[in-house]
Write a protein that holds these residues in place. Structure first.
Motif, PDB file in Angstrom:
ATOM      1  N   UNK A 228     -56.980   7.377  18.548  1.00  0.00           N
ATOM      2  CA  UNK A 228     -57.527   6.733  17.357  1.00  0.00           C
ATOM      3  C   UNK A 228     -56.491   6.560  16.258  1.00  0.00           C
ATOM      4  N   UNK A 229     -55.505   7.484  16.198  1.00  0.00           N
ATOM      5  CA  UNK A 229     -54.569   7.405  15.077  1.00  0.00           C
ATOM      6  C   UNK A 229     -53.112   7.199  15.472  1.00  0.00           C
ATOM      7  N   UNK A 230     -52.788   7.245  16.758  1.00  0.00           N
ATOM      8  CA  UNK A 230     -51.378   7.182  17.134  1.00  0.00           C
ATOM      9  C   UNK A 230     -50.738   5.862  16.716  1.00  0.00           C
ATOM     10  N   UNK A 231     -51.472   4.762  16.797  1.00  0.00           N
ATOM     11  CA  UNK A 231     -50.947   3.462  16.369  1.00  0.00           C
ATOM     12  C   UNK A 231     -51.543   2.981  15.058  1.00  0.00           C
ATOM     13  N   UNK A 232     -52.586   3.662  14.593  1.00  0.00           N
ATOM     14  CA  UNK A 232     -53.264   3.273  13.353  1.00  0.00           C
ATOM     15  C   UNK A 232     -53.559   4.523  12.536  1.00  0.00           C
ATOM     16  N   UNK A 233     -52.536   5.131  11.954  1.00  0.00           N
ATOM     17  CA  UNK A 233     -52.709   6.443  11.312  1.00  0.00           C
ATOM     18  C   UNK A 233     -53.614   6.436  10.090  1.00  0.00           C
ATOM     19  N   UNK A 234     -53.917   5.265   9.526  1.00  0.00           N
ATOM     20  CA  UNK A 234     -54.759   5.208   8.329  1.00  0.00           C
ATOM     21  C   UNK A 234     -56.217   4.871   8.649  1.00  0.00           C
ATOM     22  N   UNK A 235     -56.568   4.741   9.909  1.00  0.00           N
ATOM     23  CA  UNK A 235     -57.916   4.327  10.294  1.00  0.00           C
ATOM     24  C   UNK A 235     -58.745   5.531  10.721  1.00  0.00           C
ATOM     25  N   UNK A 236     -59.960   5.588  10.238  1.00  0.00           N
ATOM     26  CA  UNK A 236     -60.894   6.666  10.614  1.00  0.00           C
ATOM     27  C   UNK A 236     -62.300   6.088  10.584  1.00  0.00           C
ATOM     28  N   UNK A 237     -63.156   6.532  11.493  1.00  0.00           N
ATOM     29  CA  UNK A 237     -64.435   5.863  11.728  1.00  0.00           C
ATOM     30  C   UNK A 237     -65.361   5.851  10.519  1.00  0.00           C
ATOM     31  N   UNK A 238     -65.570   6.977   9.846  1.00  0.00           N
ATOM     32  CA  UNK A 238     -66.528   7.024   8.745  1.00  0.00           C
ATOM     33  C   UNK A 238     -66.225   5.984   7.675  1.00  0.00           C
ATOM     34  N   UNK A 239     -64.948   5.763   7.407  1.00  0.00           N
ATOM     35  CA  UNK A 239     -64.558   4.766   6.420  1.00  0.00           C
ATOM     36  C   UNK A 239     -64.624   3.370   7.032  1.00  0.00           C
ATOM     37  N   UNK A 240     -64.163   3.217   8.282  1.00  0.00           N
ATOM     38  CA  UNK A 240     -64.092   1.908   8.936  1.00  0.00           C
ATOM     39  C   UNK A 240     -65.468   1.295   9.181  1.00  0.00           C
ATOM     40  N   UNK A 241     -66.505   2.124   9.351  1.00  0.00           N
ATOM     41  CA  UNK A 241     -67.843   1.598   9.625  1.00  0.00           C
ATOM     42  C   UNK A 241     -68.402   0.840   8.418  1.00  0.00           C
ATOM     43  N   UNK A 242     -68.078   1.300   7.201  1.00  0.00           N
ATOM     44  CA  UNK A 242     -68.559   0.621   5.988  1.00  0.00           C
ATOM     45  C   UNK A 242     -67.490   0.709   4.904  1.00  0.00           C
ATOM     46  N   UNK A 243     -66.422  -0.092   5.023  1.00  0.00           N
ATOM     47  CA  UNK A 243     -65.319   0.001   4.065  1.00  0.00           C
ATOM     48  C   UNK A 243     -65.721  -0.346   2.627  1.00  0.00           C
ATOM     49  N   UNK A 244     -66.629  -1.310   2.467  1.00  0.00           N
ATOM     50  CA  UNK A 244     -67.049  -1.687   1.112  1.00  0.00           C
ATOM     51  C   UNK A 244     -67.757  -0.519   0.421  1.00  0.00           C
ATOM     52  N   UNK A 245     -68.624   0.164   1.159  1.00  0.00           N
ATOM     53  CA  UNK A 245     -69.296   1.333   0.583  1.00  0.00           C
ATOM     54  C   UNK A 245     -68.286   2.410   0.217  1.00  0.00           C
ATOM     55  N   UNK A 246     -67.305   2.645   1.091  1.00  0.00           N
ATOM     56  CA  UNK A 246     -66.295   3.665   0.816  1.00  0.00           C
ATOM     57  C   UNK A 246     -65.530   3.348  -0.461  1.00  0.00           C
ATOM     58  N   UNK A 247     -65.163   2.089  -0.659  1.00  0.00           N
ATOM     59  CA  UNK A 247     -64.418   1.713  -1.855  1.00  0.00           C
ATOM     60  C   UNK A 247     -65.256   1.915  -3.117  1.00  0.00           C
ATOM     61  N   UNK A 248     -66.546   1.578  -3.056  1.00  0.00           N
ATOM     62  CA  UNK A 248     -67.429   1.810  -4.208  1.00  0.00           C
ATOM     63  C   UNK A 248     -67.488   3.295  -4.545  1.00  0.00           C
ATOM     64  N   UNK A 249     -67.674   4.116  -3.527  1.00  0.00           N
ATOM     65  CA  UNK A 249     -67.824   5.558  -3.752  1.00  0.00           C
ATOM     66  C   UNK A 249     -66.528   6.175  -4.248  1.00  0.00           C
ATOM     67  N   UNK A 250     -65.405   5.764  -3.685  1.00  0.00           N
ATOM     68  CA  UNK A 250     -64.129   6.367  -4.065  1.00  0.00           C
ATOM     69  C   UNK A 250     -63.663   5.944  -5.452  1.00  0.00           C
ATOM     70  N   UNK A 251     -64.301   4.930  -6.029  1.00  0.00           N
ATOM     71  CA  UNK A 251     -63.996   4.527  -7.404  1.00  0.00           C
ATOM     72  C   UNK A 251     -65.048   5.027  -8.400  1.00  0.00           C
ATOM     73  N   UNK A 252     -66.048   5.722  -7.914  1.00  0.00           N
ATOM     74  CA  UNK A 252     -67.109   6.217  -8.795  1.00  0.00           C
ATOM     75  C   UNK A 252     -66.612   7.424  -9.599  1.00  0.00           C
ATOM     76  N   UNK A 253     -67.206   7.677 -10.769  1.00  0.00           N
ATOM     77  CA  UNK A 253     -66.685   8.718 -11.676  1.00  0.00           C
ATOM     78  C   UNK A 253     -67.146  10.136 -11.335  1.00  0.00           C
ATOM     79  N   UNK A 254     -66.770  10.620 -10.147  1.00  0.00           N
ATOM     80  CA  UNK A 254     -67.083  11.996  -9.750  1.00  0.00           C
ATOM     81  C   UNK A 254     -66.307  12.982 -10.615  1.00  0.00           C
TER      82      UNK A 254
END
Length: 382
Positions: A228-254
């Motif tokens: 999963x990461x040998x050729x794509x070290x920045x890719x992971x399933x939880x983020x890849x399944x819904x990248x738009x949601x991940x970006x919203x959450x990672x920019x939220x004011x936690x």
């Protein structure tokens, strides 16, 4: 000869002693206050059981989302999981069925342009290469197969996961931790419905993303998961399944964010020996774990345990994190910056877990699985 303190000493000493007792009582009360947490996942297994069985934790609810399996199947697993744990009082709250924008058809289109994904979760029809992992049955979002550990009797909450999480952080402002071990769709919906949501939570701890993992174990299972990461070290399933949601959450004011990427998981594996140790105890959870297939890293378990015991972290760093939501070869990849280099478009500083103490991690897992669950009577429902 016994001597007593002179009268002038007494007024000075008594307030000091009383103050010390009051401080001790206050500290004891603070320690006794349970840590409130919401678990959000695309399934239910060992990681969730560890948190439920941990002392001084109050699981307000288990939210479900599509990812490894569809939401309805994840909900059935969670319902059965809380039953096995002897905690049917914990609400199981269904969440999103589909990602915000990504879809099975869009993912297949992406693969035709940029190459095959190793894992697609609920959209997985066949392995690209032979693997020791059994391929889950492919089916639609409304199909719930019979569960290996039996089908649940408990019914899910009528509330939606995003609404439930919003309600809980308003009821307990600054007190609710969220452990996210699936795609971020529910969290993104909650943030969009209520911009105050993330700021009212105590913290977010998530398993997701990948920075630069390296295979550290030498067995075949480790080599297969390294695909999963040998050729794509920045890719992971939880983020890849819904990248738009991940970006919203990672920019939220936690207030506080802890990232558990794929990187520390390469030191771990659910081996047959570890399953044997976990299953040795005479508890319902231990009995259930005896039938679990071996051969996967401890992704979610790391997230659960570093929330329970941060001292398990032996190496960490601070990075600003976002997800690439542009449809292209890097769609769903993690973006990261050392402090001072971030673009300043809402990215948040994450505590990034790089390495954990694996022997202690496994020991704490074994202890928690063996721990008798206290009776649930008198526990207030959220």
């Amino acid at each position: 000869m016994f001597q007593t303190a002179s009268p002038p000493d007494r007024p000075r000493r008594f307030p000091l002693v009383l103050g010390a007792l009051l401080l001790a009582a206050t500290a004891g009360a603070a320690r006794a206050e349970p840590r409130k947490v919401i678990l959000d996942d695309d399934g239910f297994s060992l990681a969730q059981w560890l948190v439920i069985k941990a002392p001084e934790t109050q699981v307000l609810g288990v939210a479900t989302v599509s990812g490894d399996v569809w939401q309805k199947e994840a909900t059935a697993n969670a319902l059965r999981g809380v039953e096995i744990a002897g905690r049917p009082d914990i609400p199981v709250v269904p969440g999103a069925t589909d990602p915000l924008l990504n879809s099975e058809a869009l993912t297949e289109r992406w693969e035709s342009l940029y190459g095959k994904l190793v894992w697609k979760g609920a959209w997985m029809k066949h392995w690209v290469e032979p693997t020791t992992q059994a391929l889950p049955p492919y089916h639609g979002p409304d199909v719930v197969p019979d569960l290996p550990l039996g089908n649940p009797v408990k019914q899910p909450s009528a509330e939606r996961a995003a609404d439930f999480m919003i309600r809980m952080v308003h009821r307990y402002p600054g007190q609710v931790s969220i452990i996210e071990t699936g795609p971020f769709t529910n969290l993104a919906l909650a943030q969009r419905l209520d911009p105050a949501f993330a700021g009212l939570a105590k913290e977010l701890v998530y398993m997701g993303g990948s920075l630069n993992p390296r295979q550290t174990r030498t067995d075949a299972v480790a080599a297969q998961f390294a695909r999963e990461f040998v050729n794509s070290p920045r890719r992971e399933f939880n983020i890849r399944f819904d990248p738009e949601a991940a970006s919203i959450v990672l920019r939220a004011p936690w207030r506080h964010i802890v990232m558990v990427p794929a990187d520390p998981s390469t030191d771990t594996e659910l081996t047959p020996d570890l399953i044997k140790r976990l299953g040795a105890a005479d508890t319902p959870v231990a009995h259930a774990l005896r039938t679990r297939p071996a051969g996967s890293p401890l992704w979610d378990e790391i997230a659960a345990l570093v929330w329970l015991d941060p001292s398990l972290i032996v190496k960490k760093t601070e990075l600003f994190i976002d997800a690439n939501s542009q449809f292209g070869p890097g769609y769903g990849d993690i973006l990261s910056w050392t402090p001072g280099y971030e673009p300043g478009l809402g990215e948040r500083k994450n505590i990034v877990v790089q390495k954990v103490d694996v022997p202690r991690l496994e020991a704490e897992m074994t202890t928690l699985v063996a721990r008798p669950q206290p009776p649930v009577s008198g526990r207030p429902l959220p």
